[in-house]
Design an enzyme around this catalytic site. Structure first.
Site, mmCIF file in Angstrom:
data_model
loop_
_atom_site.group_PDB
_atom_site.id
_atom_site.type_symbol
_atom_site.label_atom_id
_atom_site.label_comp_id
_atom_site.label_asym_id
_atom_site.label_seq_id
_atom_site.Cartn_x
_atom_site.Cartn_y
_atom_site.Cartn_z
ATOM 1 N N ASP A 13 0.963 0.293 1.776
ATOM 2 C CA ASP A 13 1.664 -0.126 0.563
ATOM 3 C C ASP A 13 1.058 0.460 -0.710
ATOM 4 O O ASP A 13 1.057 -0.172 -1.776
ATOM 5 C CB ASP A 13 1.713 -1.664 0.469
ATOM 6 C CG ASP A 13 2.316 -2.276 1.718
ATOM 7 O OD1 ASP A 13 3.227 -1.659 2.279
ATOM 8 O OD2 ASP A 13 1.868 -3.363 2.124
ATOM 9 N N LYS A 16 3.556 5.140 -1.103
ATOM 10 C CA LYS A 16 3.863 6.413 -0.435
ATOM 11 C C LYS A 16 5.333 6.785 -0.599
ATOM 12 O O LYS A 16 5.661 7.932 -0.881
ATOM 13 C CB LYS A 16 3.526 6.312 1.067
ATOM 14 C CG LYS A 16 2.053 6.061 1.332
ATOM 15 C CD LYS A 16 1.760 5.883 2.806
ATOM 16 C CE LYS A 16 2.305 4.598 3.406
ATOM 17 N NZ LYS A 16 1.682 3.351 2.922
ATOM 18 N N GLY A 40 7.370 -0.202 5.243
ATOM 19 C CA GLY A 40 8.363 -0.547 4.219
ATOM 20 C C GLY A 40 8.052 0.321 3.017
ATOM 21 O O GLY A 40 7.067 0.090 2.326
ATOM 22 N N HIS A 41 8.848 1.361 2.815
ATOM 23 C CA HIS A 41 8.578 2.323 1.747
ATOM 24 C C HIS A 41 9.628 2.173 0.653
ATOM 25 O O HIS A 41 10.815 2.391 0.888
ATOM 26 C CB HIS A 41 8.566 3.751 2.310
ATOM 27 C CG HIS A 41 7.435 4.001 3.269
ATOM 28 N ND1 HIS A 41 7.223 5.198 3.889
ATOM 29 C CD2 HIS A 41 6.427 3.180 3.683
ATOM 30 C CE1 HIS A 41 6.135 5.112 4.668
ATOM 31 N NE2 HIS A 41 5.658 3.893 4.554
ATOM 32 N N GLN A 222 1.828 3.309 7.019
ATOM 33 C CA GLN A 222 0.567 2.541 7.069
ATOM 34 C C GLN A 222 -0.525 3.354 6.347
ATOM 35 O O GLN A 222 -0.204 4.048 5.402
ATOM 36 C CB GLN A 222 0.176 2.191 8.508
ATOM 37 C CG GLN A 222 1.131 1.215 9.197
ATOM 38 C CD GLN A 222 2.368 1.856 9.764
ATOM 39 O OE1 GLN A 222 2.298 2.817 10.503
ATOM 40 N NE2 GLN A 222 3.527 1.327 9.446
HETATM 41 P P1 GDP Z 1 4.452 2.213 0.569
HETATM 42 O O1 GDP Z 1 4.536 1.387 1.794
HETATM 43 O O2 GDP Z 1 3.147 2.942 0.461
HETATM 44 O O3 GDP Z 1 5.615 3.126 0.384
HETATM 45 O O4 GDP Z 1 4.461 1.194 -0.651
HETATM 46 P P2 GDP Z 1 5.459 -0.075 -0.827
HETATM 47 O O5 GDP Z 1 6.796 0.426 -1.198
HETATM 48 O O6 GDP Z 1 5.347 -0.981 0.326
HETATM 49 O O7 GDP Z 1 4.743 -0.821 -2.021
HETATM 50 C C1 GDP Z 1 4.519 -0.205 -3.247
HETATM 51 C C2 GDP Z 1 5.202 -1.040 -4.337
HETATM 52 O O8 GDP Z 1 4.696 -0.667 -5.586
HETATM 53 C C3 GDP Z 1 6.700 -0.826 -4.410
HETATM 54 O O9 GDP Z 1 7.301 -2.021 -4.819
HETATM 55 C C4 GDP Z 1 6.848 0.255 -5.475
HETATM 56 O O10 GDP Z 1 8.093 0.203 -6.136
HETATM 57 C C5 GDP Z 1 5.739 -0.118 -6.412
HETATM 58 N N1 GDP Z 1 5.082 0.988 -7.130
HETATM 59 C C6 GDP Z 1 4.835 2.247 -6.699
HETATM 60 N N2 GDP Z 1 4.113 2.924 -7.620
HETATM 61 C C7 GDP Z 1 3.907 2.071 -8.644
HETATM 62 C C8 GDP Z 1 3.188 2.168 -9.885
HETATM 63 O O11 GDP Z 1 2.585 3.190 -10.218
HETATM 64 N N3 GDP Z 1 3.185 1.056 -10.677
HETATM 65 C C9 GDP Z 1 3.826 -0.101 -10.327
HETATM 66 N N4 GDP Z 1 3.753 -1.125 -11.165
HETATM 67 N N5 GDP Z 1 4.508 -0.225 -9.173
HETATM 68 C C10 GDP Z 1 4.521 0.844 -8.341
HETATM 69 P P1 IMO Z 2 3.526 0.840 4.981
HETATM 70 O O1 IMO Z 2 3.953 2.128 5.637
HETATM 71 C C1 IMO Z 2 0.913 -2.636 5.160
HETATM 72 C C2 IMO Z 2 -0.146 -4.122 9.149
HETATM 73 C C3 IMO Z 2 0.357 -5.486 9.556
HETATM 74 C C4 IMO Z 2 -0.771 -5.928 10.463
HETATM 75 C C5 IMO Z 2 -1.159 -4.642 11.168
HETATM 76 C C6 IMO Z 2 -0.532 -4.475 12.538
HETATM 77 O O2 IMO Z 2 4.621 0.146 4.265
HETATM 78 O O3 IMO Z 2 2.299 1.037 4.170
HETATM 79 P P2 IMO Z 2 1.937 -3.864 13.340
HETATM 80 O O4 IMO Z 2 3.239 -4.537 13.085
HETATM 81 O O5 IMO Z 2 1.881 -2.459 12.869
HETATM 82 O O6 IMO Z 2 1.474 -3.996 14.760
HETATM 83 O O7 IMO Z 2 0.866 -4.713 12.470
HETATM 84 O O8 IMO Z 2 -0.736 -3.588 10.321
HETATM 85 N N1 IMO Z 2 0.888 -3.166 8.704
HETATM 86 C C7 IMO Z 2 1.080 -2.795 7.430
HETATM 87 N N2 IMO Z 2 0.497 -3.230 6.289
HETATM 88 N N3 IMO Z 2 1.824 -1.654 5.100
HETATM 89 C C8 IMO Z 2 2.397 -1.183 6.233
HETATM 90 O O9 IMO Z 2 3.204 -0.105 6.241
HETATM 91 C C9 IMO Z 2 2.066 -1.801 7.465
HETATM 92 N N4 IMO Z 2 2.462 -1.611 8.743
HETATM 93 C C10 IMO Z 2 1.723 -2.449 9.488
HETATM 94 O O10 IMO Z 2 0.518 -6.327 8.441
HETATM 95 O O11 IMO Z 2 -1.868 -6.332 9.688
HETATM 96 MG MG MG Z 3 4.972 -0.573 2.371
#
Ligand code: GDP
Ligand code: IMO
Ligand code: MG
Length: 422
Positions: A13, A16, A40-41, A222
């Protein structure tokens, strides 16, 4: 043209999805190489907000080919639902390729995941319950069903029924609900029909694109500290999330790789169980969660929040070979008087700057914090390095120095335009 890889360097998270979307402005192909719909991207375009789980984050750019590579575990019903959702939002999914070699996830994997979690006691991982672990276990046990099988309904049905019956025996042993195999097969059959036209040998497709001089970006899911080999085992996911995973998970030879982008949040978050040395349990942690909207994009769970951990970050950047750092969510720190950075761990009276293999040692690790002054200014409108307050620049320089890499992008908000190259 060489291939670039973008990976998360913490516990996921990091942002990415946003960065892939930004970087695909001039990319021809985006390739996911591991994981599944545990990811979850998030991509924000204008006032619209999209969350991708299996479809690569290049999907919102016309002319970008989006590859679901051989290294993934693909929830068949989940992928169809996701692709239909994207199409309903007005984007073409014609450019989605699904690897004939990717492993498939079915309902029984999800139930087995939930069952394992429910019976694990203190060894509960806090998985996303998407069936990731059981599906990769089937892959390694050589009992998995693959993308190629979607193209032959008879073979798929035979394999699906065989595996579903095997899992049903396990479910009955544990006294949990058995799968209605006939009803589930009907759903799988329909989904397979939808996906059939997308299945192809992506390994040849990716290598042909490389040969043709196309620009390719591999999208990690991840992150390093969740890697099955390098993360906080057993509190990890079941795939190789580090950059090396792109070679096996996409079928790309190592000498084709050019840059490794490491996405790193300006602080740290983690969802699920497992040690987290810099975790904050006070109002500061709550502030980061609220300002950073730190709630899981896949499960909605509140993310645990803490200070930047340079010990873990340096380990991740070393294993990933990060030569371009993308620091995200700097804006979330705008309002803090002072900001902590963990520069070492104190473990049972010993100070170390190495990330321990022992989960017990990591759980005992106390962060040695260095304090930097905050900047108390809005950075969300910065469009270049010079716009950042001096204290923010110093904070970023310190992070980069500690993890032994170079900052190439700073992100100061969720939108495309809140990103600048350094
Ligand atoms: P990912 O799994 O690495 O793609 O990240 P996620 O989408 O799960 O979580 C990142 C969250 O931070 C999302 O809600 C994005 O919209 C938000 N986000 C990404 N870059 C920034 C930033 O520079 N500032 C803020 N405030 N939010 C950001
Ligand atoms: P993105 O790509 C954050 C965590 C789960 C748990 C562990 C194992 O959005 O960054 P799993 O379901 O993969 O067997 O769970 O990994 N986990 C993540 N945490 N971001 C993710 O993906 C994750 N995908 C799995 O919360 O701790
Ligand atoms: Mg994510």
């Amino acid at each position: 043209m060489p291939v670039d890889i973008l990976v998360g360097t913490q516990w996921g998270d990091e942002g990415k999805g946003k960065l892939i979307d930004v970087l695909t402005r001039d990319v021809d192909m985006v390739v996911r190489f591991q994981g599944g719909n545990n990811a979850g991207h998030t991509v924000e375009i204008g006032d619209k907000h999209y969350v991708l789980h299996l479809v690569p984050s290049g999907i919102f750019r016309e002319n970008v080919v989006n590859v679901i590579g051989n290294g993934l575990v693909v929830d068949v019903l989940g992928l169809v639902e996701e692709m239909k959702g994207i199409a309903a939002a007005g984007f073409s999914v014609d450019n989605v390729m699904l690897s004939s070699r990717a492993q498939l996830i079915f309902e029984y994997h999800k139930r087995a995941d939930a069952l394992r979690e429910a019976s694990a006691g203190s060894r509960k991982i806090g998985t996303t319950r998407r069936g990731i672990g059981p599906a990769y276990a089937d892959k390694m046990n050589r009992t998995g069903i693959r993308g190629i099988d979607l193209t032959c309904p008879e073979r798929l049905e035979e394999q699906f029924r065989r595996e579903a019956e095997k899992y049903n025996k396990l479910f009955s042993e544990y006294g949990i609900a058995q799968l209605d195999i006939d009803a589930e097969w009907e759903r799988v059959r329909e989904a397979a029909e939808y996906l059939r036209g997308h299945v192809c040998d992506t390994v040849y497709a990716v290598n042909a694109a490389i040969k043709a001089g196309k620009k390719i970006l591999c999208e990690g899911a991840q992150a390093a500290l969740l890697d099955i080999d390098h993360g906080t085992y057993p509190f990890v996911t079941s795939s190789n999330t580090v950059s090396g995973g792109a070679c096996t998970g996409a079928g790309i030879a190592p000498q084709k790789i050019r840059d490794v982008w490491g996405v790193i949040k300006a602080y740290t978050t983690r969802v699920g169980e497992g040690p987290f040395p810099t975790e904050l349990f006070d109002e500061c942690g709550e502030k980061l969660r609220q300002i950073g909207h730190e709630f899981g994009a896949t499960t909605g769970r509140p993310r645990r929040c803490g200070w930047f951990d340079a010990v873990a970050g340096r380990y991740a950047c070393m294993v990933d070979g990060v030569n371009k750092l993308a620091v995200t969510k700097l804006d979330v720190l705008d309002d803090l008087d002072r900001i902590g950075i963990c520069v070492a761990y104190e473990i049972n009276g010993r100070t170390t700057s190495e990330f321990p293999a022992s989960i017990e040692e990591l759980a005992a690790a106390k962060p040695v914090l260095e304090w930097l002054p905050g900047w108390k200014q809005d950075t969300s409108r910065a469009t270049r390095w010079e716009d950042l307050p001096e204290n923010a620049q110093n904070y970023l320089k310190r992070i980069a120095g500690l993890v032994d890499s170079t900052i190439a992008i700073v992100s100061v908000g969720p939108r495309r335009d809140q990103t600048f190259l350094v």
